[in-house]
Enzyme design. Structure first.
Site, PDB file in Angstrom:
ATOM      1  N   GLU A 121       0.855  -1.184   0.000  1.00 53.42           N
ATOM      2  CA  GLU A 121       0.000   0.000   0.000  1.00 53.42           C
ATOM      3  C   GLU A 121       0.899   1.244   0.000  1.00 53.42           C
ATOM      4  OE1 GLU A 121      -4.016   1.487   2.276  1.00 53.42           O
ATOM      5  OE2 GLU A 121      -2.314   0.949   3.532  1.00 53.42           O
ATOM      6  N   ALA A 254       1.133  -0.235  10.976  1.00 53.42           N
ATOM      7  CA  ALA A 254       0.717  -1.605  10.675  1.00 53.42           C
ATOM      8  C   ALA A 254       0.014  -1.581   9.319  1.00 53.42           C
ATOM      9  CB  ALA A 254      -0.208  -2.137  11.769  1.00 53.42           C
ATOM     10  N   MET A 255      -0.184  -2.746   8.736  1.00 49.84           N
ATOM     11  CA  MET A 255      -0.802  -2.834   7.414  1.00 49.84           C
ATOM     12  C   MET A 255      -1.707  -4.054   7.342  1.00 49.84           C
ATOM     13  SD  MET A 255      -1.385  -1.748   4.466  1.00 49.84           S
ATOM     14  CE  MET A 255      -2.410  -2.589   3.253  1.00 49.84           C
ATOM     15  N   GLU A 256      -2.936  -3.835   6.839  1.00 46.06           N
ATOM     16  CA  GLU A 256      -4.008  -4.827   6.936  1.00 46.06           C
ATOM     17  C   GLU A 256      -4.001  -5.882   5.845  1.00 46.06           C
ATOM     18  OE1 GLU A 256      -5.843  -1.221   4.652  1.00 46.06           O
ATOM     19  OE2 GLU A 256      -4.431  -1.537   6.291  1.00 46.06           O
ATOM     20  N   HIS A 289      -7.687  -2.390  15.024  1.00 40.41           N
ATOM     21  CA  HIS A 289      -7.844  -1.547  13.830  1.00 40.41           C
ATOM     22  C   HIS A 289      -7.556  -2.372  12.564  1.00 40.41           C
ATOM     23  CE1 HIS A 289      -7.253   2.382  11.578  1.00 40.41           C
ATOM     24  NE2 HIS A 289      -6.612   1.532  10.776  1.00 40.41           N
ATOM     25  N   GLU A 290      -6.420  -3.050  12.563  1.00 38.34           N
ATOM     26  CA  GLU A 290      -6.052  -3.832  11.371  1.00 38.34           C
ATOM     27  C   GLU A 290      -7.028  -4.967  11.115  1.00 38.34           C
ATOM     28  OE1 GLU A 290      -3.941  -2.464   9.490  1.00 38.34           O
ATOM     29  OE2 GLU A 290      -3.360  -1.020  11.029  1.00 38.34           O
TER      30      GLU A 290
END
Length: 844
Positions: A121, A254-256, A289-290
């Site tokens: 992303e 962080a990254m989902e 959140h993720e």
């Protein structure tokens, strides 16, 4: 004819077969991307970045192609439109920019190691494999990875591994998904795993530099978060597993990635035996959140980046909804009130700020969309308003229908409003679009005019702002029934105030609960009534009063000097949120004083007056029966008492250091930062400096490393500051992902400000080359803006950044930050004498 800017308009993929061969030794990758899809015309283009394209075939035959590196595309000419299988063979470098496929660096027992991971992303999948690298271009993916594998190494991806042949790892076919959510990683990993009630495998993975117990907290939160979301969304988690992976080098928080969520180590791993509650809250909300994204963003994805808020605003709200449900004793919504809310209100009051929904095309501008105070914090507050309006039953029904209608596909903001509005029986879109599409927010004036209570709205600005007649549909949340539920007019007369006051029995207030995105200015009649009956006002509303007068002072609608005497009314309050607001205002007073003067001595007396009783009540160590509020308030009080140079606080901090100097990491995590910083500031020398810096290098505890950063950067010794700045570009000491915190620490130190500012200007090119692709790159500009307050610094800031104002991704930040510094400088010049006189008067 309008130029086609989206690859998806020319070629619509349905399935990818991707093979990638990664060599860590040569830092090279080679691969083949085979894409089935529908060509809308003979001339198409797909994306790539920094690749050497060796061949392009369509249905097995070579076809003409041209690489355009500026536009990051491969232009391809096909024999015909229609169903086509593209095959692109390529080579590319492993990056060192924490984007695309890249190595993370770490040590175990003195041995240097690498962990390979990904970050795709916003537009970095095109650095890993040729693709239609746009959110709308959802497809299924078959991934095959080969690498220079060593015994005992683990490889992870979005889906489970199905087989290994000839050193190649093959993974199960994904569901339909966007390219930016593809992820894989490999290296020498450890893990802990469990299973949810519905059978989803959940795991937490890290390097072996960490103790296994550091994985336990995250595993518990991840499992319970997925179970909560499956129930709240009334939609099953759609994949067989949910892996959480801590990467030693990671540009974002962080990254989902779907099924393989990646995190900065500080936001996933913690020591269960010695971590402060606020750090646990932070880590828990990042994880939740993720995982909220696994539905909101992954299962249903925004059609284009202009609707990024559909992903981020919603996940930002849901992280609090989830943690409040699974850890209700934490009162986590108070964290929202003390972090997200003030951040959103401060930034959104500057003219020129982006709206939550923003039209954007350029990849560099897409990264600039990730404005944490707007797309995350303001967007979340916007959705909190919506939730309060429609209620959880309608929200859950609307989300269930939204997921059912758009799963494995894409959506726009209007699709969400339609689904929730239908479930609620309410025109949600007409209300929420006034918040989504317009920048800024309103101030509601409440006043008594000729005996009548009147309310009005207009846009609120800090600094210069152009009034263009914006109006909002405001969920007013008043404690008087006569006030409208949704206030969309310029002004409303609510009737005779004396009669209303008598019939209601309490002072008139709006935004009760502080859930709506506006601030209030009460006239003297109403404000005096509130202050005289403060004991009837709940903690959140007391916090909101302090928050609003701080912002009104910043905008010069009232004077900072007039607010100073109000602080004593709140000083003995035991609430975390109230104390947070007190000391946020008190911190703002520091800009009006000159260091090492009588002005500063008086301000320190004010801090002592506000904190002394609380210091005596709370002390330095947790007590039996202590409340959550006590645990979360103690840091604010200790910080204030040390700034005040309270003798008891200074003595206790030094004694704690002396008693624990052989094992500083074992100091209680909630007070450790204050003990270390006090020692460096007041007792520091080069031996201590070198010792703490070496501990920073060696430690793998993210919380302890953060405390050490704050302590070390507070040194008053110019020689040690210079020595520290030399380490800014030494990745073995300070990783690029952590550099901003070090830069901010030195810049915020009056003795280090000049040296840090000189470094930023002299080494900007190095910084740009090192972290320029990072979506947080612009925040280096924001950090400088947040510190500068003199005409001289304003002049220097403009001289350095104005020539860069047309750089894609930097334009809005530079222009806004110049405006903010100009406003601050003017405020200080005009009010400095009055503020210092007010402080002197209060402390006697």
């Amino acid at each position: 004819m309008t130029e086609i800017t989206h690859s998806y308009d020319t070629f619509q993929p349905t399935h990818y077969d991707i093979f990638i061969d990664i060599n860590r030794g040569t830092k090279q990758i080679s691969g083949k991307s085979v894409i089935d899809g529908e060509a809308q015309a003979k001339d198409i283009f797909i994306q790539q970045k920094n690749m050497e394209i060796e061949s392009v075939q369509a249905d097995g035959n070579d076809v003409p192609f041209e690489v355009d590196n500026k536009k990051e595309v491969i232009n391809i000419t096909l024999p015909k439109a229609g169903e086509t299988t593209l095959a692109v063979t390529y080579k590319a470098p492993l990056t060192d920019s924490m984007m695309g496929i890249y190595p993370s660096y770490y040590e175990v027992s003195g041995e240097k190691k690498e962990l390979i991971g990904t970050q795709f992303e916003t537009t970095f999948a095109r650095q890993a494999f040729p693709s239609v690298d746009e959110p709308e271009a959802k497809a299924k993916f078959d991934l095959a990875i080969k690498f220079d594998e060593k015994p005992g190494e683990t490889i992870l991806a979005n889906m489970p591994e199905v087989r290994k042949e000839n050193g190649i790892h093959y993974f199960d076919t994904t569901v339909r998904m966007s390219t930016y959510l593809i992820a894989f990683a490999f290296g020498d990993l450890q893990s802990k795993q469990t299973t949810t009630k519905s059978g989803v495998k959940v795991g937490v993975f890290s390097t072996k530099a960490h103790e296994p117990k550091e994985l336990d907290f995250a595993l518990d939160i991840a499992k319970r978060s997925i179970e909560f979301y499956e129930d709240f969304y009334q939609t099953p988690y759609p994949l067989p597993h949910s892996w959480q992976l801590a990467l030693p080098d990671f540009s974002a928080g962080a990254m989902e990635n779907w099924g393989l969520v990646t995190y900065r180590e500080a936001y996933l791993l913690l020591d269960p035996d010695n971590t402060a509650l606020d750090t646990k809250q932070l880590v828990a909300t990042v994880i939740s959140h993720e995982l909220a994204h696994q539905w909101f963003g992954d299962l249903v994805t925004m059609k284009w980046w202009d609707d990024l808020w559909l992903n981020e605003s919603f996940a930002n709200m849901m992280e609090y909804v989830a943690i409040d449900a699974i850890e209700p004793d934490w009162n986590v919504w108070e964290l929202f009130q003390t972090t997200d809310v003030p951040a959103a209100l401060q930034r959104d009051a500057t003219d020129g700020v982006q709206s939550v929904h923003v039209n954007v095309e350029d990849p560099a501008e897409i990264d600039a969309l990730f404005d944490s105070a707007i797309v995350y914090a303001k967007g979340a507050r916007m959705l909190v308003m919506m939730r309060a309006l429609v209620g959880d039953d309608a929200l859950r029904e609307g989300l269930k229908n939204y997921f059912a209608a758009h799963k494995y596909a894409n959506a726009k903001g209007s699709d969400l409003w339609d689904a929730v509005g239908e479930a609620a029986g309410m025109d949600v879109a007409s209300i929420m679009n006034t918040w989504l599409e317009q920048p800024g927010y309103p101030i509601v004036h409440a006043r008594v005019v000729d005996g009548d209570l009147k309310i009005s709205q207009q846009q609120f600005f800090i600094g210069d702002g152009k009034e263009v007649g914006r109006q909002w549909k405001i969920p007013l949340n008043s404690n008087y029934d006569v006030a409208p539920k949704i206030f969309g007019d310029k002004e409303v007369d609510l009737g005779n105030y004396e009669e209303l006051r008598k019939s209601n029995g309490v002072p008139f207030r709006v935004n009760v609960g502080n859930n709506s995105h506006f601030i209030v200015r009460y006239d003297d009649t109403l404000m005096n009534d509130i202050m005289e009956n403060l004991d009837t006002v709940d903690s959140i509303s007391q916090m909101a009063i302090l928050q609003d007068v701080r912002l009104l002072s910043e905008s010069r609608q009232i004077s900072y000097a007039d607010v100073v005497p109000l602080l004593k009314h709140f000083a003995d309050n035991k609430s975390t949120v109230v104390n947070s607001a007190i000391y946020r205002f008190a911190y703002n007073l520091r800009k009006f004083i000159t260091p090492n003067t009588d002005e500063e001595k008086n301000l320190k007396k004010l801090y002592n007056n506000l904190s002394a009783k609380q210091l005596e009540r709370l002390g330095w160590s947790q007590k039996s029966g202590e409340t959550i509020d006590d645990q979360l308030t103690r840091p604010s009080i200790l910080n204030a008492a040390l700034y005040a140079e309270n003798p008891d606080a200074l003595k206790s901090a030094h004694e704690l250091f002396e008693n624990n100097k052989d094992n500083l990491a074992s100091l209680p995590a909630d007070i450790r930062i204050f003990v270390l910083r006090n020692e460096v500031k007041n007792y520091g020398n080069e031996v201590l400096f070198d010792n703490l810096l070496e501990q920073y290098r060696q430690s793998t505890d993210p919380s302890y490393k953060s405390d050490l950063c704050v302590a070390i950067t507070s040194t008053k010794d110019a020689r040690l500051i210079a020595k520290l700045i030399e380490k800014f570009e030494d990745a073995d000491t300070i990783k690029p992902q952590d550099l901003r915190a070090w830069f901010s620490g030195v810049l915020n130190n009056a003795d280090g400000e000049q040296a840090a500012w000189d470094w930023l200007r002299n080494d900007w090119k190095w910084l740009e080359d090192t972290v320029g692709g990072d979506m947080e790159f612009t925040t280096y500009i924001t950090v400088a803006m947040s510190v500068f307050r003199t005409p001289e610094r304003l002049k220097e800031f403009k001289a350095f950044f104005e020539p860069k104002i047309n750089t894609p991704g930097l334009t809005r930040e530079i222009s806004m930050d110049i405006s903010i510094i100009e406003s601050r400088v003017g405020l200080i010049l005009d009010e400095k004498d009055d503020v210092n006189a007010a402080i002197k008067n209060v402390v006697g």
